[in-house]
Scaffold this motif. Structure first.
Motif, PDB file in Angstrom:
ATOM      1  N   SER A   1       0.784  -1.070  -0.232  1.00  0.00           N
ATOM      2  CA  SER A   1      -0.031  -0.028   0.067  1.00  0.00           C
ATOM      3  C   SER A   1       0.758   1.270   0.053  1.00  0.00           C
ATOM      4  N   LEU A   2       1.857   1.313   0.864  1.00  0.00           N
ATOM      5  CA  LEU A   2       2.645   2.302   0.919  1.00  0.00           C
ATOM      6  C   LEU A   2       3.555   2.631  -0.420  1.00  0.00           C
ATOM      7  N   ASP A   3       4.135   1.370  -0.976  1.00  0.00           N
ATOM      8  CA  ASP A   3       4.940   1.407  -2.154  1.00  0.00           C
ATOM      9  C   ASP A   3       3.964   1.883  -3.537  1.00  0.00           C
ATOM     10  N   ALA A   4       2.553   1.557  -3.353  1.00  0.00           N
ATOM     11  CA  ALA A   4       1.752   1.660  -4.679  1.00  0.00           C
ATOM     12  C   ALA A   4       1.567   3.342  -4.516  1.00  0.00           C
ATOM     13  N   ARG A   5       1.851   4.158  -3.589  1.00  0.00           N
ATOM     14  CA  ARG A   5       1.428   5.738  -3.683  1.00  0.00           C
ATOM     15  C   ARG A   5       2.711   6.180  -4.274  1.00  0.00           C
ATOM     16  N   LEU A   6       4.015   5.749  -4.516  1.00  0.00           N
ATOM     17  CA  LEU A   6       4.832   6.101  -5.030  1.00  0.00           C
ATOM     18  C   LEU A   6       4.708   6.312  -6.477  1.00  0.00           C
ATOM     19  N   LYS A   7       5.447   7.407  -7.111  1.00  0.00           N
ATOM     20  CA  LYS A   7       5.312   7.707  -8.495  1.00  0.00           C
ATOM     21  C   LYS A   7       5.659   6.486  -9.283  1.00  0.00           C
ATOM     22  N   ARG A   8       6.788   5.848  -8.912  1.00  0.00           N
ATOM     23  CA  ARG A   8       7.281   4.794  -9.466  1.00  0.00           C
ATOM     24  C   ARG A   8       7.346   3.472  -8.391  1.00  0.00           C
ATOM     25  N   PRO A   9       6.589   2.636  -8.136  1.00  0.00           N
ATOM     26  CA  PRO A   9       6.812   1.821  -7.076  1.00  0.00           C
ATOM     27  C   PRO A   9       8.144   0.844  -7.013  1.00  0.00           C
ATOM     28  N   LEU A  10       8.560   0.807  -6.036  1.00  0.00           N
ATOM     29  CA  LEU A  10       9.925   0.063  -5.863  1.00  0.00           C
ATOM     30  C   LEU A  10       9.461  -1.421  -6.167  1.00  0.00           C
ATOM     31  N   ILE A  11       8.599  -1.985  -5.955  1.00  0.00           N
ATOM     32  CA  ILE A  11       8.393  -3.286  -6.550  1.00  0.00           C
ATOM     33  C   ILE A  11       8.473  -3.537  -7.995  1.00  0.00           C
ATOM     34  N   LEU A  12       8.072  -2.477  -8.731  1.00  0.00           N
ATOM     35  CA  LEU A  12       8.152  -2.688 -10.222  1.00  0.00           C
ATOM     36  C   LEU A  12       9.683  -2.064 -10.705  1.00  0.00           C
ATOM     37  N   ARG A  13      10.371  -1.408  -9.883  1.00  0.00           N
ATOM     38  CA  ARG A  13      11.653  -0.838 -10.020  1.00  0.00           C
ATOM     39  C   ARG A  13      12.620  -2.142 -10.188  1.00  0.00           C
ATOM     40  N   PHE A  14      12.200  -3.172  -9.563  1.00  0.00           N
ATOM     41  CA  PHE A  14      13.021  -4.406  -9.544  1.00  0.00           C
ATOM     42  C   PHE A  14      13.035  -5.107 -10.779  1.00  0.00           C
ATOM     43  N   VAL A  15      11.730  -5.010 -11.549  1.00  0.00           N
ATOM     44  CA  VAL A  15      11.175  -5.683 -12.676  1.00  0.00           C
ATOM     45  C   VAL A  15      11.401  -4.929 -14.097  1.00  0.00           C
ATOM     46  N   THR A  16      11.176  -3.611 -13.944  1.00  0.00           N
ATOM     47  CA  THR A  16      11.153  -2.868 -14.966  1.00  0.00           C
ATOM     48  C   THR A  16      12.032  -1.895 -15.186  1.00  0.00           C
ATOM     49  N   LYS A  17      12.733  -1.757 -16.404  1.00  0.00           N
ATOM     50  CA  LYS A  17      13.850  -0.711 -16.448  1.00  0.00           C
ATOM     51  C   LYS A  17      13.255   0.576 -16.657  1.00  0.00           C
ATOM     52  N   HIS A  18      12.240   0.728 -17.451  1.00  0.00           N
ATOM     53  CA  HIS A  18      11.292   1.799 -17.892  1.00  0.00           C
ATOM     54  C   HIS A  18      10.267   1.994 -17.079  1.00  0.00           C
ATOM     55  N   PRO A  19       9.621   3.244 -16.862  1.00  0.00           N
ATOM     56  CA  PRO A  19       8.368   3.518 -16.238  1.00  0.00           C
ATOM     57  C   PRO A  19       7.184   2.770 -16.625  1.00  0.00           C
ATOM     58  N   VAL A  20       6.273   2.446 -15.513  1.00  0.00           N
ATOM     59  CA  VAL A  20       5.021   1.698 -16.044  1.00  0.00           C
ATOM     60  C   VAL A  20       3.930   2.788 -15.853  1.00  0.00           C
ATOM     61  N   GLU A  21       2.834   2.884 -16.799  1.00  0.00           N
ATOM     62  CA  GLU A  21       1.969   3.762 -16.719  1.00  0.00           C
ATOM     63  C   GLU A  21       0.965   3.441 -15.406  1.00  0.00           C
ATOM     64  N   ARG A  22       0.509   4.631 -14.826  1.00  0.00           N
ATOM     65  CA  ARG A  22      -0.225   4.446 -13.626  1.00  0.00           C
ATOM     66  C   ARG A  22      -1.472   3.612 -13.628  1.00  0.00           C
ATOM     67  N   THR A  23      -2.308   3.417 -14.716  1.00  0.00           N
ATOM     68  CA  THR A  23      -3.364   2.426 -14.756  1.00  0.00           C
ATOM     69  C   THR A  23      -2.809   1.000 -14.666  1.00  0.00           C
ATOM     70  N   ALA A  24      -1.646   0.569 -15.287  1.00  0.00           N
ATOM     71  CA  ALA A  24      -1.210  -0.566 -14.955  1.00  0.00           C
ATOM     72  C   ALA A  24      -0.628  -0.842 -13.515  1.00  0.00           C
ATOM     73  N   VAL A  25      -0.050   0.309 -12.972  1.00  0.00           N
ATOM     74  CA  VAL A  25       0.280   0.151 -11.582  1.00  0.00           C
ATOM     75  C   VAL A  25      -0.965  -0.247 -10.739  1.00  0.00           C
ATOM     76  N   GLN A  26      -1.975   0.572 -11.043  1.00  0.00           N
ATOM     77  CA  GLN A  26      -3.142   0.378 -10.098  1.00  0.00           C
ATOM     78  C   GLN A  26      -3.734  -1.121 -10.456  1.00  0.00           C
ATOM     79  N   SER A  27      -3.943  -1.321 -11.706  1.00  0.00           N
ATOM     80  CA  SER A  27      -4.306  -2.849 -11.777  1.00  0.00           C
ATOM     81  C   SER A  27      -3.332  -3.907 -11.262  1.00  0.00           C
ATOM     82  N   TYR A  28      -2.291  -3.626 -11.206  1.00  0.00           N
ATOM     83  CA  TYR A  28      -1.425  -4.786 -10.542  1.00  0.00           C
ATOM     84  C   TYR A  28      -1.390  -4.537  -8.844  1.00  0.00           C
ATOM     85  N   LEU A  29      -1.569  -3.427  -8.345  1.00  0.00           N
ATOM     86  CA  LEU A  29      -1.161  -3.572  -7.017  1.00  0.00           C
ATOM     87  C   LEU A  29      -2.690  -3.128  -6.133  1.00  0.00           C
TER      88      LEU A  29
END
Length: 285
Positions: free
Chosen positions: A158-186
């Motif tokens: 929940s805390l991570d999802a509030r970040l502009k670029r969540p740390l969870i996704l920084r581990f697996v993506t080199k480039h930013p992921v659009e917000r709609t997808a982040v919300q869908s995931y988390l």
């Protein structure tokens, strides 16, 4: 639930383990796309549209923390149970033999599925994923421990999802992921206790004894295999891809640059091109 309409109409199927929602588009030879932990079918939103012009693309949302409908409380969500769920899904939709595509944790479940139920699968495509002793990878293993304490994990996500670029996704993506997808995931794991329970069961069941056992049967799977590996990824070692390439009897290994583990996020066009060539010929030239 996956949210991107490019994946097709939302459908659902009743399996012994519970309801699996999925999206489907295109026609022709079927391809089933398998995602990993804390994502859903939206992981393939940049790959499916082009492939669906020639193939029937089926993208399930598996019970890995970003799904909308929890499975039955007694559902087996250990790695062998997940492999059986994939086989049951293929059987229920009458897809066999089908091409199976796997990423991340889903790639490990694909390895178990093709070795336990080879009759259901005509081809295997793996992008960076768990394999051999790296199930989970060393850097992610603390995440499994936290999975025994789901309120803590939910708070962290929940805390991570509030970040502009969540740390969870920084581990697996080199480039930013659009917000709609982040919300869908988390969002599902944050808001739904039964979804949390499914993910907890999956995490508690993970052990590399399963991937090691599956690897002993790779030589028996003589159907075409494509391994596409991002060689800048720091989670899943290139040596695992090279080891698999030596084990499967009918295999091609391709490297992709400028990407971390989620190639379908970072380099979807290159991945799509490689899949198309592989599907058309069974080999790469």
């Amino acid at each position: 639930m996956s949210r991107f309409e490019v994946l097709g109409l939302q459908k659902e199927v009743q399996l012994p383990q519970g309801i699996i929602r999925y999206r489907e588009c295109g026609s022709g030879e079927p391809i089933v796309f398998i995602h990993g932990l804390l994502v859903n079918g939206d992981l393939w939103r940049k790959v499916v549209p082009q492939l669906s012009q020639k193939y029937r693309c089926i993208v399930p949302d598996l019970p890995l923390g970003a799904h909308e409908v929890a499975l039955e409380p007694e559902a087996d969500l250990t790695p062998p149970g997940m492999a059986k769920l994939i086989a049951n899904f293929v059987e229920a939709l009458d897809l066999a033999p089908v091409t199976l595509v796997g990423s991340d944790t889903g790639g490990a479940f694909c390895q178990l599925a093709i070795t336990a139920y080879p009759q259901y699968f005509s081809r295997l495509i793996l992008t960076n994923c768990d394999a051999y002793q790296n199930f989970l990878p060393l850097l992610v293993r603390p995440f499994q421990w936290v999975g025994h304490f789901m309120p803590l994990l939910t708070s962290l996500v929940s805390l991570d999802a509030r970040l502009k670029r969540p740390l969870i996704l920084r581990f697996v993506t080199k480039h930013p992921v659009e917000r709609t997808a982040v919300q869908s995931y988390l969002e599902p794991i944050i808001n739904n206790r039964t979804i949390q329970q499914d993910l907890g069961k999956v995490l508690r069941g993970i052990s590399n004894r399963y991937t090691k056992a599956a690897a002993t049967k790779f030589t028996q799977f003589d159907k075409p295999v494509l391994i596409v590996w991002a060689n800048e990824d720091f989670l899943f070692p290139v040596k695992d891809a090279q080891k698999m390439a030596k084990a499967f009897p009918n295999v091609r290994l391709e490297y992709i640059s400028d990407s971390f583990a989620f190639i379908s996020e970072d380099q979807p066009q290159h991945l799509t091109q490689l899949i198309e060539i592989f599907m058309d010929s069974g080999v790469l030239v």
